[in-house]
Design a protein around this motif. Structure first.
Motif, PDB file in Angstrom:
ATOM      1  N   ALA A  66       0.572  -1.849   0.317  1.00 15.25           N
ATOM      2  CA  ALA A  66       0.017   0.182   0.469  1.00 15.25           C
ATOM      3  C   ALA A  66       0.622   0.981   0.050  1.00 15.25           C
ATOM      4  N   PHE A  67       0.220   2.512  -1.027  1.00 14.44           N
ATOM      5  CA  PHE A  67       1.590   3.771  -0.722  1.00 14.44           C
ATOM      6  C   PHE A  67       0.755   4.384  -0.499  1.00 14.44           C
ATOM      7  N   SER A  68      -0.355   4.382   0.206  1.00 23.35           N
ATOM      8  CA  SER A  68      -1.124   5.632   1.119  1.00 23.35           C
ATOM      9  C   SER A  68      -1.694   5.127   2.416  1.00 23.35           C
ATOM     10  N   GLY A  69      -2.300   5.960   3.243  1.00 25.64           N
ATOM     11  CA  GLY A  69      -3.240   5.869   4.358  1.00 25.64           C
ATOM     12  C   GLY A  69      -4.807   5.309   4.164  1.00 25.64           C
ATOM     13  N   ARG A  70      -5.012   4.989   2.760  1.00 21.21           N
ATOM     14  CA  ARG A  70      -5.978   5.127   2.245  1.00 21.21           C
ATOM     15  C   ARG A  70      -6.414   3.402   1.472  1.00 21.21           C
ATOM     16  N   GLU A  71      -4.717   3.459   1.107  1.00 21.40           N
ATOM     17  CA  GLU A  71      -4.568   2.320   0.437  1.00 21.40           C
ATOM     18  C   GLU A  71      -4.542   1.286   1.811  1.00 21.40           C
ATOM     19  N   ALA A  72      -3.903   1.703   2.650  1.00 22.35           N
ATOM     20  CA  ALA A  72      -3.917   0.493   3.848  1.00 22.35           C
ATOM     21  C   ALA A  72      -4.240   0.047   4.251  1.00 22.35           C
ATOM     22  N   LEU A  73      -5.550   1.498   4.473  1.00 22.88           N
ATOM     23  CA  LEU A  73      -7.249   0.975   5.004  1.00 22.88           C
ATOM     24  C   LEU A  73      -7.891   0.165   4.759  1.00 22.88           C
ATOM     25  N   LYS A  74      -7.928   0.444   3.876  1.00 22.14           N
ATOM     26  CA  LYS A  74      -8.640  -0.344   2.386  1.00 22.14           C
ATOM     27  C   LYS A  74      -8.106  -1.910   2.699  1.00 22.14           C
ATOM     28  N   ALA A  75      -6.598  -1.933   2.433  1.00 20.39           N
ATOM     29  CA  ALA A  75      -5.657  -3.274   2.287  1.00 20.39           C
ATOM     30  C   ALA A  75      -6.628  -4.176   3.903  1.00 20.39           C
ATOM     31  N   ALA A  76      -5.952  -3.744   4.873  1.00 15.01           N
ATOM     32  CA  ALA A  76      -6.136  -4.147   5.696  1.00 15.01           C
ATOM     33  C   ALA A  76      -7.376  -4.955   6.214  1.00 15.01           C
ATOM     34  N   GLN A  77      -8.783  -3.993   6.070  1.00 14.97           N
ATOM     35  CA  GLN A  77      -9.305  -4.341   6.304  1.00 14.97           C
ATOM     36  C   GLN A  77     -10.067  -5.854   5.344  1.00 14.97           C
ATOM     37  N   GLU A  78      -9.409  -5.511   3.878  1.00 14.30           N
ATOM     38  CA  GLU A  78      -9.958  -6.438   2.838  1.00 14.30           C
ATOM     39  C   GLU A  78      -8.944  -7.833   3.174  1.00 14.30           C
ATOM     40  N   ASN A  79      -8.477  -7.330   3.999  1.00 15.90           N
ATOM     41  CA  ASN A  79      -7.044  -9.334   4.045  1.00 15.90           C
ATOM     42  C   ASN A  79      -6.633  -9.260   5.395  1.00 15.90           C
ATOM     43  N   ARG A  80      -6.851  -8.581   6.463  1.00 13.51           N
ATOM     44  CA  ARG A  80      -6.633  -8.893   7.642  1.00 13.51           C
ATOM     45  C   ARG A  80      -5.454  -9.525   7.682  1.00 13.51           C
ATOM     46  N   PRO A  81      -4.208  -8.357   7.885  1.00 15.07           N
ATOM     47  CA  PRO A  81      -2.311  -9.355   7.843  1.00 15.07           C
ATOM     48  C   PRO A  81      -2.542  -9.211   9.061  1.00 15.07           C
ATOM     49  N   ASP A  82      -1.443 -10.717   8.728  1.00 12.52           N
ATOM     50  CA  ASP A  82      -1.413 -10.555  10.483  1.00 12.52           C
ATOM     51  C   ASP A  82      -0.213  -9.481  11.563  1.00 12.52           C
ATOM     52  N   LEU A  83       0.126  -8.783   9.814  1.00 11.38           N
ATOM     53  CA  LEU A  83       1.357  -7.506  10.608  1.00 11.38           C
ATOM     54  C   LEU A  83       1.987  -6.222   9.691  1.00 11.38           C
ATOM     55  N   ILE A  84       1.747  -5.722  10.175  1.00 10.36           N
ATOM     56  CA  ILE A  84       1.414  -4.333   8.959  1.00 10.36           C
ATOM     57  C   ILE A  84       2.860  -3.542   9.674  1.00 10.36           C
ATOM     58  N   LEU A  85       3.801  -3.547   8.212  1.00  9.42           N
ATOM     59  CA  LEU A  85       5.126  -2.491   8.650  1.00  9.42           C
ATOM     60  C   LEU A  85       4.756  -1.288   8.223  1.00  9.42           C
ATOM     61  N   LEU A  86       4.156  -0.171   9.155  1.00  4.73           N
ATOM     62  CA  LEU A  86       3.894   1.307   8.550  1.00  4.73           C
ATOM     63  C   LEU A  86       4.515   2.251   8.798  1.00  4.73           C
ATOM     64  N   ASP A  87       4.663   3.027   7.175  1.00  6.56           N
ATOM     65  CA  ASP A  87       5.765   4.593   7.335  1.00  6.56           C
ATOM     66  C   ASP A  87       4.596   5.369   7.956  1.00  6.56           C
ATOM     67  N   ILE A  88       5.278   6.367   8.802  1.00  7.29           N
ATOM     68  CA  ILE A  88       4.388   7.384   9.978  1.00  7.29           C
ATOM     69  C   ILE A  88       4.166   8.700   8.686  1.00  7.29           C
ATOM     70  N   GLY A  89       4.923   8.858   7.954  1.00  5.13           N
ATOM     71  CA  GLY A  89       5.343   9.997   7.121  1.00  5.13           C
ATOM     72  C   GLY A  89       4.737   9.363   5.702  1.00  5.13           C
ATOM     73  N   LEU A  90       3.291   9.348   5.739  1.00  9.39           N
ATOM     74  CA  LEU A  90       2.948   9.294   4.455  1.00  9.39           C
ATOM     75  C   LEU A  90       2.114  10.449   3.943  1.00  9.39           C
ATOM     76  N   PRO A  91       2.171  10.530   2.435  1.00  7.97           N
ATOM     77  CA  PRO A  91       1.221  11.649   2.204  1.00  7.97           C
ATOM     78  C   PRO A  91       0.624  11.963   2.957  1.00  7.97           C
ATOM     79  N   ASP A  92      -0.459  11.555   2.525  1.00  4.30           N
ATOM     80  CA  ASP A  92      -2.269  11.401   2.931  1.00  4.30           C
ATOM     81  C   ASP A  92      -2.686  11.265   4.408  1.00  4.30           C
ATOM     82  N   ALA A  93      -1.941  11.043   5.402  1.00  6.30           N
ATOM     83  CA  ALA A  93      -1.878  10.934   6.550  1.00  6.30           C
ATOM     84  C   ALA A  93      -1.206  10.403   7.558  1.00  6.30           C
ATOM     85  N   ASP A  94      -1.630  10.865   8.651  1.00  7.76           N
ATOM     86  CA  ASP A  94      -0.562  10.974   9.484  1.00  7.76           C
ATOM     87  C   ASP A  94      -0.978   9.282   9.933  1.00  7.76           C
TER      88      ASP A  94
END
Length: 215
Positions: free
Chosen positions: A31-59
């Motif tokens: 995922a390359f944005s906060g919006r994509e991350a939320l969608k992917a997390a909801q649809e796939n329910r991953p075991d772990l998320i590696l999160l860049d906290i400096g995203l262009p569209d979200a904190d």
């Protein structure tokens, strides 16, 4: 094997992490944005998320609260103590600062997966079976007795499978950072593991560097 969501807007870094995860036996979602991350997390329910906290569209720190209990490792260029504290207090399992060594990232991922009971514990390599949960190693169905340090080295190789590790790094991981012995100690124990477990082809020698367990 775990499903891991990589939330990183720099595409080259995202792809590098995805490939590293694949070599370690994990499935990397991108995922390359906060919006994509939320969608992917909801649809796939991953075991772990590696999160860049400096995203262009979200904190990232605010985004983390919306992942509904999925473990998060913050991956960021912001290495100040205040940012680390905010990340950890905000619910992150760990915090790793760019630039980082890929083997360190994998090691931190393994710790978090183990903590959350998602880490692979049973391995089969040829006629050898290793159960990290029980600590039992078998070859052709018969238990193989390993010295404690041989088992520690084998466990380290498995937890970093398909990644080249230097002799000094293997000493740090399998023997402990306070070990003062010679790096050639690793060679001796590798030779014993190959002989006892028939892993001559699986444990590769990296010339003038170290070793890699290929699975």
């Amino acid at each position: 094997m775990a499903v891991i969501l990589i939330v990183e807007d720099e595409r080259k870094i995202n792809e590098l992490i995805r490939r590293t995860l694949a070599m370690s036996g994990h499935t990397g979602l991108t995922a390359f944005s906060g919006r994509e991350a939320l969608k992917a997390a909801q649809e796939n329910r991953p075991d772990l998320i590696l999160l860049d906290i400096g995203l262009p569209d979200a904190d990232g720190l605010s985004l983390m609260k919306q992942f509904d209990g999925i473990p998060v490792i913050c991956v960021t260029a912001k290495g100040e103590v205040s940012n680390r504290v905010k990340g950890l207090m905000g619910g992150a399992e760990d915090y790793i600062v760019k630039p980082f060594a890929l083997e360190e990232l994998i090691a931190r991922i393994q710790v978090v997966l183990r903590r959350n009971h998602k880490e692979q514990t049973l391995y089969r390599i040829g006629d050898t079976e290793i159960d990290l949960k029980s600590g039992i190693v078998k070859r052709n169905g018969a238990i193989v007795e390993l010295a404690s340090q041989e088992y520690g080295l084998l466990k380290t190789l498995l937890e970093n499978k398909n990644i080249a590790l230097s002799r000094s790094r293997l000493l740090d991981l399998a023997w402990g950072m306070d070990y003062e012995g010679e790096e050639r100690t690793v060679d001796v124990h590798i030779r014993r593991l190959r002989q006892k477990l028939g892993m001559e082809e699986s444990i590769k020698t990296i010339f003038k560097y170290g070793y890699r367990l290929e699975i």
